[in-house]
Design a protein around this motif. Structure first.
Motif, PDB file in Angstrom:
ATOM      1  N   CYS A  75      38.782  37.607  15.832  1.00 24.69           N
ATOM      2  CA  CYS A  75      39.155  36.338  16.470  1.00 24.69           C
ATOM      3  C   CYS A  75      37.977  35.774  17.268  1.00 24.69           C
TER       4      CYS A  75
ATOM      5  N   HIS B  68      42.180  38.549  24.685  1.00 21.45           N
ATOM      6  CA  HIS B  68      42.265  38.944  23.284  1.00 21.45           C
ATOM      7  C   HIS B  68      40.894  38.832  22.614  1.00 21.45           C
TER       8      HIS B  68
ATOM      9  N   CYS C 112      46.933  38.460  16.588  1.00 22.85           N
ATOM     10  CA  CYS C 112      45.865  37.599  16.071  1.00 22.85           C
ATOM     11  C   CYS C 112      46.427  36.262  15.574  1.00 22.85           C
TER      12      CYS C 112
ATOM     13  N   CYS D 227      39.021  41.592  20.362  1.00 26.43           N
ATOM     14  CA  CYS D 227      39.185  41.431  18.924  1.00 26.43           C
ATOM     15  C   CYS D 227      37.984  40.711  18.309  1.00 26.43           C
TER      16      CYS D 227
END
Ligand code: ZN
Lengths: 180, 102
Positions: free
Chosen positions: B36, B29, B3, B33
């Motif tokens: 984020c 990502h 992250c 996630c």
């Protein structure tokens, strides 16, 4: 294309130096609205911005009479505009007007609420954050141009821009929350 | 990707300044996630609000003319070419009052 405009403006500046008022008018009307808008956003009201506008163009053309650093006329103008606004903001509060959002024709309530929230959120940020947000995200100057204007490195402008965007997000969510 | 690395590059990601492969790694990502993804989306939203919500006044014709007159006065070498507009048309007076051109 960007290069073409730079050449064209270099010619306009040469014509201004040679005494051609029409060249001045062309350069003025090309950027007058965006400089006024930028100053209004930084100062928080239009009346102060209108007063600053004349000074910005006078200083810009004065600069064109002598040596002027590299870069576009627009970048030069905005650099001066920022300095003029900072000077203005340093003046005693009594000499300046209250911040305010002016209704524009065709505005509906949601537009006005958004503009009030944006103006308030922006005003809560440090001046440099306001500057990079307005220059990069609204006026769409490149980070390199803004770095030159502020006398900073490109990575430092990029870093500041990211922090400024995050801070704006936080300020906006608070302002927007208070509105609702 | 961690992250912290993603956050570090999020600004460049939003401005599409990364290599194709790095853009894809970050995209991947963000799909996995939520924290984020929220960060990216909320910042993008704030930027959109800023663009739509900033004041965009325009310079009125009289204000522009006033400033152009200031400029013409400040730079004497410009005077010769400043088009002298008649702010009011007074056809009856204009013939008599016409100053002899120098
Ligand atoms: Zn993450």
């Amino acid at each position: 294309m960007e290069h073409g405009r730079e050449n064209e403006e270099a010619r306009l500046i040469a014509r201004f130096r040679a005494g051609d008022m029409q060249a001045v008018e062309t350069l003025f009307w090309r950027y007058a609205d965006s400089v006024l808008a930028y100053a209004t956003r930084l100062l928080g009201n239009r009346t102060d911005a209108e007063e600053v506008l004349s000074d910005v163009f006078l200083r810009a053309f004065e600069g064109c009479m002598g040596y002027r650093a590299e870069g576009t006329f627009k970048a030069w103008l905005f650099r001066i505009a920022r300095n003029c606004c900072i000077d203005r903001l340093r003046q005693p509060r009594l000499l300046r007007l209250e911040d305010g959002v002016e209704p524009v024709q065709g505005d509906d309530t949601a537009d006005i609420e958004l503009r009030v929230a944006v103006q308030r959120a922006l005003k809560r940020l440090p001046e440099e954050y306001q500057t990079v947000l307005l220059l990069c995200d609204v006026e769409e100057f490149t980070a390199k141009e803004v770095a030159e204007m502020l006398g900073r490195s490109v990575p430092s402008v990029k870093g500041m821009l990211y922090r400024a965007r995050t801070a704006l997000r936080d300020a906006l969510s608070e302002e927007w929350g208070e509105e609702a | 990707m961690k992250c912290a690395e993603v956050r570090e590059l999020l600004g460049n990601y939003m401005d599409q300044e990364l290599t194709e492969s790095m853009m894809q790694r970050i995209e991947k990502h963000l799909l996995r996630c939520p924290a984020c993804a929220y960060e990216a989306r909320s910042i993008e939203q704030a930027r959109e609000m800023l663009r739509r919500g900033v004041e965009s006044p325009m310079v009125s014709e009289p204000l522009g003319e006033r400033i152009l007159n200031h400029i013409a006065e400040r730079f004497p070498h410009l005077r010769a070419t400043r088009s002298t507009e008649q702010p009011f048309s007074l056809p009856l007076l204009s013939l008599e009052d016409e100053a002899p051109s120098v």
